[in-house]
Design a protein around this motif. Sequence first.
Motif, mmCIF file in Angstrom:
data_model
loop_
_atom_site.group_PDB
_atom_site.id
_atom_site.type_symbol
_atom_site.label_atom_id
_atom_site.label_comp_id
_atom_site.label_asym_id
_atom_site.label_seq_id
_atom_site.Cartn_x
_atom_site.Cartn_y
_atom_site.Cartn_z
ATOM 1 N N ASP A 1 3.072 106.757 18.297
ATOM 2 C CA ASP A 1 2.093 105.728 17.407
ATOM 3 C C ASP A 1 1.265 106.017 15.966
ATOM 4 O O ASP A 1 1.580 105.678 14.589
ATOM 5 C CB ASP A 1 0.740 105.914 18.007
ATOM 6 C CG ASP A 1 1.610 105.534 19.119
ATOM 7 O OD1 ASP A 1 1.264 104.218 19.482
ATOM 8 O OD2 ASP A 1 0.052 105.678 20.275
ATOM 9 N N VAL A 2 1.748 107.461 15.950
ATOM 10 C CA VAL A 2 1.623 108.125 14.049
ATOM 11 C C VAL A 2 1.848 107.545 13.425
ATOM 12 O O VAL A 2 2.011 107.215 12.086
ATOM 13 C CB VAL A 2 0.866 109.380 13.620
ATOM 14 C CG1 VAL A 2 1.094 109.998 12.708
ATOM 15 C CG2 VAL A 2 -0.574 109.733 15.026
ATOM 16 N N ILE A 3 4.047 107.800 12.939
ATOM 17 C CA ILE A 3 4.505 108.060 12.630
ATOM 18 C C ILE A 3 5.424 106.829 12.574
ATOM 19 O O ILE A 3 6.315 106.367 11.473
ATOM 20 C CB ILE A 3 5.477 108.839 12.154
ATOM 21 C CG1 ILE A 3 6.251 109.534 14.035
ATOM 22 C CG2 ILE A 3 5.550 110.915 12.450
ATOM 23 C CD1 ILE A 3 7.325 109.925 14.481
ATOM 24 N N GLY A 4 4.986 105.996 13.484
ATOM 25 C CA GLY A 4 5.567 104.756 13.517
ATOM 26 C C GLY A 4 6.911 103.814 14.354
ATOM 27 O O GLY A 4 7.771 103.393 13.724
ATOM 28 N N TRP A 5 7.839 105.491 14.471
ATOM 29 C CA TRP A 5 9.196 105.173 15.884
ATOM 30 C C TRP A 5 9.248 106.145 16.970
ATOM 31 O O TRP A 5 8.692 107.090 17.088
ATOM 32 C CB TRP A 5 10.436 105.387 14.876
ATOM 33 C CG TRP A 5 10.098 106.250 13.523
ATOM 34 C CD1 TRP A 5 9.513 105.812 12.471
ATOM 35 C CD2 TRP A 5 10.855 107.367 13.067
ATOM 36 N NE1 TRP A 5 9.835 106.845 11.012
ATOM 37 C CE2 TRP A 5 10.560 108.107 11.797
ATOM 38 C CE3 TRP A 5 11.027 108.134 14.416
ATOM 39 C CZ2 TRP A 5 10.908 109.487 11.483
ATOM 40 C CZ3 TRP A 5 11.941 109.530 13.808
ATOM 41 C CH2 TRP A 5 11.158 109.602 11.904
ATOM 42 N N ASP A 6 9.561 105.131 18.254
ATOM 43 C CA ASP A 6 9.634 106.611 19.347
ATOM 44 C C ASP A 6 10.507 107.653 18.899
ATOM 45 O O ASP A 6 11.718 107.915 18.654
ATOM 46 C CB ASP A 6 11.029 105.543 19.825
ATOM 47 C CG ASP A 6 11.090 106.029 21.243
ATOM 48 O OD1 ASP A 6 9.957 107.338 21.519
ATOM 49 O OD2 ASP A 6 11.882 105.724 21.742
ATOM 50 N N ALA A 7 9.412 108.812 18.904
ATOM 51 C CA ALA A 7 10.055 110.243 19.341
ATOM 52 C C ALA A 7 10.602 110.426 19.934
ATOM 53 O O ALA A 7 11.205 111.617 19.865
ATOM 54 C CB ALA A 7 9.026 111.561 18.789
ATOM 55 N N THR A 8 11.056 109.505 20.938
ATOM 56 C CA THR A 8 11.851 109.855 22.208
ATOM 57 C C THR A 8 13.249 109.029 21.830
ATOM 58 O O THR A 8 13.671 110.234 22.674
ATOM 59 C CB THR A 8 11.090 109.628 23.900
ATOM 60 O OG1 THR A 8 11.324 108.788 23.501
ATOM 61 C CG2 THR A 8 9.872 110.284 23.502
ATOM 62 N N GLY A 9 13.950 108.588 21.076
ATOM 63 C CA GLY A 9 14.910 108.840 20.655
ATOM 64 C C GLY A 9 15.722 109.512 20.006
ATOM 65 O O GLY A 9 15.030 110.217 19.639
ATOM 66 N N PRO A 10 17.055 109.817 20.573
ATOM 67 C CA PRO A 10 18.015 111.128 20.066
ATOM 68 C C PRO A 10 18.487 110.843 18.804
ATOM 69 O O PRO A 10 18.127 112.490 17.897
ATOM 70 C CB PRO A 10 19.354 110.483 20.748
ATOM 71 C CG PRO A 10 18.787 109.537 21.336
ATOM 72 C CD PRO A 10 17.594 108.919 21.424
ATOM 73 N N ARG A 11 18.184 110.269 18.087
ATOM 74 C CA ARG A 11 18.039 110.376 16.182
ATOM 75 C C ARG A 11 17.128 110.401 15.650
ATOM 76 O O ARG A 11 16.556 111.010 15.089
ATOM 77 C CB ARG A 11 18.830 109.037 16.158
ATOM 78 C CG ARG A 11 18.645 108.909 14.530
ATOM 79 C CD ARG A 11 19.543 107.757 13.793
ATOM 80 N NE ARG A 11 20.126 107.569 12.378
ATOM 81 C CZ ARG A 11 18.480 107.925 11.931
ATOM 82 N NH1 ARG A 11 17.450 107.126 11.721
ATOM 83 N NH2 ARG A 11 19.303 107.566 10.109
ATOM 84 N N GLU A 12 15.439 110.113 15.937
ATOM 85 C CA GLU A 12 14.287 110.208 16.406
ATOM 86 C C GLU A 12 14.338 111.483 16.070
ATOM 87 O O GLU A 12 13.219 111.960 15.493
ATOM 88 C CB GLU A 12 13.401 108.943 16.353
ATOM 89 C CG GLU A 12 14.069 107.804 15.819
ATOM 90 C CD GLU A 12 14.633 107.545 16.461
ATOM 91 O OE1 GLU A 12 15.288 107.585 17.261
ATOM 92 O OE2 GLU A 12 15.056 105.558 16.253
ATOM 93 N N ALA A 13 14.199 112.027 17.248
ATOM 94 C CA ALA A 13 14.178 113.245 17.879
ATOM 95 C C ALA A 13 14.313 114.226 16.704
ATOM 96 O O ALA A 13 13.775 115.363 16.853
ATOM 97 C CB ALA A 13 14.478 113.207 19.059
ATOM 98 N N LEU A 14 15.960 114.387 16.869
ATOM 99 C CA LEU A 14 16.560 115.181 15.808
ATOM 100 C C LEU A 14 16.351 114.935 14.264
ATOM 101 O O LEU A 14 15.444 116.278 14.068
ATOM 102 C CB LEU A 14 17.728 115.374 16.073
ATOM 103 C CG LEU A 14 18.996 115.670 15.155
ATOM 104 C CD1 LEU A 14 18.770 117.035 15.131
ATOM 105 C CD2 LEU A 14 20.175 115.065 14.605
ATOM 106 N N ILE A 15 15.593 114.084 14.262
ATOM 107 C CA ILE A 15 15.193 114.143 12.697
ATOM 108 C C ILE A 15 13.443 114.553 12.811
ATOM 109 O O ILE A 15 12.882 115.028 11.894
ATOM 110 C CB ILE A 15 14.938 112.476 11.891
ATOM 111 C CG1 ILE A 15 15.787 112.041 12.042
ATOM 112 C CG2 ILE A 15 13.748 112.616 10.808
ATOM 113 C CD1 ILE A 15 16.465 110.399 11.557
ATOM 114 N N LEU A 16 13.034 114.529 13.776
ATOM 115 C CA LEU A 16 11.407 114.667 14.126
ATOM 116 C C LEU A 16 11.784 116.332 14.006
ATOM 117 O O LEU A 16 10.422 117.014 13.474
ATOM 118 C CB LEU A 16 10.818 114.407 15.618
ATOM 119 C CG LEU A 16 9.205 115.374 15.207
ATOM 120 C CD1 LEU A 16 8.737 114.274 13.902
ATOM 121 C CD2 LEU A 16 8.874 114.414 16.221
ATOM 122 N N GLN A 17 12.519 117.104 15.332
ATOM 123 C CA GLN A 17 12.421 118.401 14.917
ATOM 124 C C GLN A 17 12.712 119.202 14.195
ATOM 125 O O GLN A 17 12.615 120.276 13.757
ATOM 126 C CB GLN A 17 14.061 118.716 16.122
ATOM 127 C CG GLN A 17 14.149 120.407 15.891
ATOM 128 C CD GLN A 17 14.562 120.345 17.798
ATOM 129 O OE1 GLN A 17 15.618 119.765 17.761
ATOM 130 N NE2 GLN A 17 15.238 120.941 17.877
#
Length: 55
Positions: A14-30
């Motif tokens: 909700d805060v960052i505006g994209w799905d933190a559970t998707g594989p690509r997004e999770a990698l970027i977030l990590q």
Amino acid sequence: HPNTVRYRLKRVSDVIGWDATGPREALILQTALILGSIGTDAARRRPSPHRRPHA
């Protein structure tokens, strides 16, 4: 607890505006979290320019 992790990931999404559970997004977030913690650790170790070293 798994529900706590899901809730927190939802909040992050909700805060960052994209799905933190998707594989690509999770990698970027990590990666961002790791880089952020490295920067924080380095800043803690760096002596402040306004403080004198102990003698």
